[in-house]
Design an enzyme around this catalytic site. Sequence first.
Site, PDB file in Angstrom:
ATOM      1  CE1 TYR A 112      54.010  33.251 -10.350  1.00  0.00           C
ATOM      2  CE2 TYR A 112      52.831  32.497  -8.404  1.00  0.00           C
ATOM      3  CZ  TYR A 112      54.018  32.775  -9.059  1.00  0.00           C
ATOM      4  OH  TYR A 112      55.205  32.581  -8.412  1.00  0.00           O
ATOM      5  N   PRO A 125      60.456  31.459 -15.233  1.00  0.00           N
ATOM      6  CG  PRO A 125      60.757  30.815 -13.027  1.00  0.00           C
ATOM      7  CD  PRO A 125      59.735  30.814 -14.124  1.00  0.00           C
ATOM      8  CG  HIS A 348      56.863  31.061 -11.162  1.00  0.00           C
ATOM      9  ND1 HIS A 348      56.689  30.230 -10.079  1.00  0.00           N
ATOM     10  CD2 HIS A 348      57.982  31.756 -10.905  1.00  0.00           C
ATOM     11  CE1 HIS A 348      57.664  30.438  -9.219  1.00  0.00           C
ATOM     12  NE2 HIS A 348      58.471  31.354  -9.702  1.00  0.00           N
ATOM     13  CB  SER A 559      65.073  33.386  -6.306  1.00  0.00           C
ATOM     14  OG  SER A 559      64.511  32.198  -5.856  1.00  0.00           O
TER      15      SER A 559
HETATM   16  N1  COA Z   1      78.013  28.087   9.738  1.00  0.00           N
HETATM   17  C1  COA Z   1      78.302  27.022   8.972  1.00  0.00           C
HETATM   18  N2  COA Z   1      77.435  26.495   8.078  1.00  0.00           N
HETATM   19  C2  COA Z   1      76.237  27.090   7.947  1.00  0.00           C
HETATM   20  C3  COA Z   1      75.876  28.216   8.703  1.00  0.00           C
HETATM   21  C4  COA Z   1      76.822  28.712   9.643  1.00  0.00           C
HETATM   22  N3  COA Z   1      76.556  29.757  10.404  1.00  0.00           N
HETATM   23  N4  COA Z   1      74.633  28.575   8.352  1.00  0.00           N
HETATM   24  C5  COA Z   1      74.221  27.712   7.409  1.00  0.00           C
HETATM   25  N5  COA Z   1      75.177  26.806   7.171  1.00  0.00           N
HETATM   26  C6  COA Z   1      75.131  25.662   6.230  1.00  0.00           C
HETATM   27  C7  COA Z   1      73.824  24.911   6.337  1.00  0.00           C
HETATM   28  O1  COA Z   1      73.884  23.929   7.328  1.00  0.00           O
HETATM   29  C8  COA Z   1      73.699  24.330   4.943  1.00  0.00           C
HETATM   30  O2  COA Z   1      74.532  23.206   4.858  1.00  0.00           O
HETATM   31  P1  COA Z   1      74.460  22.122   3.658  1.00  0.00           P
HETATM   32  O3  COA Z   1      75.081  22.757   2.450  1.00  0.00           O
HETATM   33  O4  COA Z   1      75.287  21.004   4.154  1.00  0.00           O
HETATM   34  O5  COA Z   1      73.026  21.778   3.514  1.00  0.00           O
HETATM   35  C9  COA Z   1      74.266  25.401   4.059  1.00  0.00           C
HETATM   36  O6  COA Z   1      75.150  26.151   4.908  1.00  0.00           O
HETATM   37  C10 COA Z   1      73.252  26.312   3.420  1.00  0.00           C
HETATM   38  O7  COA Z   1      72.545  27.093   4.368  1.00  0.00           O
HETATM   39  P2  COA Z   1      72.152  28.620   4.121  1.00  0.00           P
HETATM   40  O8  COA Z   1      73.064  29.189   3.122  1.00  0.00           O
HETATM   41  O9  COA Z   1      72.009  29.318   5.414  1.00  0.00           O
HETATM   42  O10 COA Z   1      70.761  28.610   3.404  1.00  0.00           O
HETATM   43  P3  COA Z   1      69.583  27.595   3.280  1.00  0.00           P
HETATM   44  O11 COA Z   1      70.028  26.445   2.488  1.00  0.00           O
HETATM   45  O12 COA Z   1      68.989  27.359   4.611  1.00  0.00           O
HETATM   46  O13 COA Z   1      68.597  28.419   2.357  1.00  0.00           O
HETATM   47  C11 COA Z   1      66.754  29.814   1.828  1.00  0.00           C
HETATM   48  C12 COA Z   1      67.997  29.629   2.706  1.00  0.00           C
HETATM   49  C13 COA Z   1      66.128  31.127   2.134  1.00  0.00           C
HETATM   50  C14 COA Z   1      67.168  29.794   0.368  1.00  0.00           C
HETATM   51  C15 COA Z   1      65.789  28.636   2.138  1.00  0.00           C
HETATM   52  O14 COA Z   1      65.333  28.739   3.459  1.00  0.00           O
HETATM   53  C16 COA Z   1      64.553  28.642   1.273  1.00  0.00           C
HETATM   54  O15 COA Z   1      63.521  29.172   1.664  1.00  0.00           O
HETATM   55  N6  COA Z   1      64.640  28.025   0.088  1.00  0.00           N
HETATM   56  C17 COA Z   1      63.577  28.004  -0.889  1.00  0.00           C
HETATM   57  C18 COA Z   1      63.724  29.161  -1.808  1.00  0.00           C
HETATM   58  C19 COA Z   1      62.822  29.012  -2.981  1.00  0.00           C
HETATM   59  O16 COA Z   1      61.739  28.473  -2.886  1.00  0.00           O
HETATM   60  N7  COA Z   1      63.312  29.474  -4.120  1.00  0.00           N
HETATM   61  C20 COA Z   1      62.630  29.362  -5.355  1.00  0.00           C
HETATM   62  C21 COA Z   1      61.447  30.210  -5.458  1.00  0.00           C
HETATM   63  S1  COA Z   1      60.618  29.851  -6.935  1.00  0.00           S
HETATM   64  C1  HC5 Z   2      64.228  27.727 -11.606  1.00  0.00           C
HETATM   65  C2  HC5 Z   2      64.369  28.903 -10.739  1.00  0.00           C
HETATM   66  C3  HC5 Z   2      63.109  29.550 -10.442  1.00  0.00           C
HETATM   67  C4  HC5 Z   2      63.155  30.641  -9.438  1.00  0.00           C
HETATM   68  C5  HC5 Z   2      61.909  31.379  -9.489  1.00  0.00           C
HETATM   69  C6  HC5 Z   2      61.649  32.274  -8.340  1.00  0.00           C
HETATM   70  O1  HC5 Z   2      62.439  32.477  -7.479  1.00  0.00           O
HETATM   71  O2  HC5 Z   2      60.463  32.869  -8.344  1.00  0.00           O
HETATM   72  C7  HC5 Z   2      60.059  33.711  -7.253  1.00  0.00           C
HETATM   73  C8  HC5 Z   2      58.850  33.085  -6.642  1.00  0.00           C
HETATM   74  C9  HC5 Z   2      58.441  33.625  -5.343  1.00  0.00           C
HETATM   75  O3  HC5 Z   2      57.257  33.525  -5.014  1.00  0.00           O
HETATM   76  O4  HC5 Z   2      59.258  34.155  -4.609  1.00  0.00           O
HETATM   77  C10 HC5 Z   2      59.723  35.060  -7.827  1.00  0.00           C
HETATM   78  N1  HC5 Z   2      60.853  35.886  -8.315  1.00  0.00           N
HETATM   79  C11 HC5 Z   2      61.424  35.345  -9.531  1.00  0.00           C
HETATM   80  C12 HC5 Z   2      60.286  37.209  -8.622  1.00  0.00           C
HETATM   81  C13 HC5 Z   2      61.897  36.058  -7.296  1.00  0.00           C
END
Ligand code: COA
Ligand code: HC5
Length: 631
Positions: A112, A125, A348, A559
């Site tokens: 950033y 975003p 962000h 994402s």
């Molecule tokens: N069979 C049946 N159900 C399953 C399954 C399987 N094999 N694997 C997963 N599921 C279910 C989970 O139990 C969960 O259930 P819920 O809807 O009741 O909670 C659901 O499916 C979702 O799981 P999944 O799709 O595997 O993903 P997740 O929710 O664990 O997410 C990431 C994965 C990578 C997105 C998460 O670990 C993460 O890091 N999130 C943060 C991302 C982030 O910060 N984004 C913004 C950046 S700015």
């Molecule tokens: C409101 C949705 C915001 C999602 C933003 C996001 O995923 O940012 C990522 C942050 C990170 O460190 O992975 C960066 N990305 C947009 C480049 C995927």
Amino acid sequence: MLSILARTMAKTGMEKSCCLVKPVSVTRITGRYLAHQEGLPHLPVPPLQQTCQRFIMAMEPIVDKEELSHTKELIAEFQKPGGVGERLQRSLERRAQKTENWLSDWWLKTAYLDYRMPVVIHSSPGVVLPRMEFNDRQGQMRFAAKLIAGVLDFKAMIDNETVPVEYLGGKPLCMHQYYQILSSCRIPGLKQDTVVNHAQSSRPPTHITVVHNFQFFVLDVYNSDGTPLTVDQLYGQLEKIWNSSLQTNKEPIGILTSQHRNTWGKAYNNLIKEKTNKDSVRAIQKSIFTVCLDAPMPRVSDEMYHSRAAVQMIHGGGSRWNSGNRWFDKTLQFVIGEDGSCGLIYEHAPAEGPPIVSLIDHVVEYTKTFEMIRTPMVPLPMPKKLRFNITPEVKKDIEKAKQNMNIMVHDLDVKVIVFSHFGKNVPKAHSMSPDAFIQMALQLSYYRMYKRCCATYESASLRMFKLGRTDTIRSASIDSANFVKAFDEPARQNTEKVALMEKAVKAHRAYTNMAIQGQAIDRHLLGLKLQAIEDLASMPEIFMDTSYAVALHYNLSTSQVPAKTDCVMCFGPVVPDGYGVCYNPMANHINFSVSAFNSCNETNAARMAKALEDALLDMQSLLEQTPKAKL
Ligand code: COA
Ligand code: HC5
């Protein structure tokens, strides 16, 4: 099985407060929050050999054979006993011992504060909320008043340290980012930016900023006894603001914040030379958040509504429309149009999407349950208009910013799709991780369009660790490549294709587990590289290698941001020939946004969005056509 970021109640006693806003007090981060934070593990430094081996595996589907064998040689040299890799690894481990998080400061700077591209499109975003039912300026202001009250209600939970702790895979997450999203702002520098946060100051702010027709106002949102203004009171104040900003010919001072960061840094120094300007800028920076009351945008068909609203959030539509009705450095800006469009854009640097989405979920619920309470109409002072002295030099900077903004606006291609055929339900019914299923659909779409696999980024949360931010899930894997190459091969049996799909989905889920446990490769490699800059006279060759550059050229930057609210999240691509894909998977449908640049002939957001829909449907029908017994 890991579940999504479950916004469950804390087991630590940080139970949800009733939503009454307590009188504002000097926020001090104290007992409960600190006790929770202290209990969090520190981010580990993964073993060197593990990262080297996994790096080679991650390169296999995205670089050619010759490059790969060269990279293997460089890696062998880097990781040999007594070599440069071990030396850097030891330094990194020492850093990890001395700090709360060996990565977080480095990451904040690298991702950033040192990143000089405009925050607009390249970093900030947008979030589009479900379209509201209002269609005129009364409705717009009434909704704005409710929204402000809802955010203040959430702020009370932050102030009282009662935000429910989030969980991922049953583990409590770091809550630090919640304390960074209000009362903060990015400040441009000539070479590096900074972020200020006034929430912890001895006199935390009690005002928000409202912008209408490019004119900024300070709106005090607490009464003198510390209680927040009621929705009625807020509405009355917004009306006053509206009526004293009817002129539409004002200079769009806020558009300066959309510039390349060095350019803005220079213009900023020039702008704040004047005391009036400096005081006005400080008032914006210090405010709790900003509300942008937007001028009407061109109407579009219902089918195009989400895509248009997405760009309204991301950039405001250009200098003729609402791009000047923003302060893009402000961490949190809510955007409300007259036609029921509403959402936000956030800067962000201080936080990831999930804390912002928790706030949105709370606010949306609040605006639904709100009942009108008649309040005694004690006259409130007129909100103060922020004055700017536009010198000829500032005027020139504004003109330049307008031109650049319009070029950026023209270049951004965004397509939002509400994929309504299924949501998490279908992959779950087939015992597959929904996230991994969607990522494999993305791999298939890209392969179908380009006949190759590309470096793919998916955000993984590192918030299981104290002050954790993100690492990269590399969705293009050996298994994903085997799957996408086989999928359209008529010679392959369906049972074989399903087996390849399952293997690819499992591999993705395994990478995800590894990433959220702090064992992925990207932040470790970044750490080793930054350590080399600190410790060594020359850069190790692996970081100068073509493979490393290819690895970081994310043609697909993706994402998942799950929300309870049916909203669409969006961001721009990170490379000139890439796509930005953000998705919110709901139980029975998935909201996607796809972005690309028009200046690149090879990319097209609508085509990619269509390819993604087709891939998801084709994967579903393959699963349904292939009887389970045969698997
Ligand atoms: N069979 C049946 N159900 C399953 C399954 C399987 N094999 N694997 C997963 N599921 C279910 C989970 O139990 C969960 O259930 P819920 O809807 O009741 O909670 C659901 O499916 C979702 O799981 P999944 O799709 O595997 O993903 P997740 O929710 O664990 O997410 C990431 C994965 C990578 C997105 C998460 O670990 C993460 O890091 N999130 C943060 C991302 C982030 O910060 N984004 C913004 C950046 S700015
Ligand atoms: C409101 C949705 C915001 C999602 C933003 C996001 O995923 O940012 C990522 C942050 C990170 O460190 O992975 C960066 N990305 C947009 C480049 C995927």
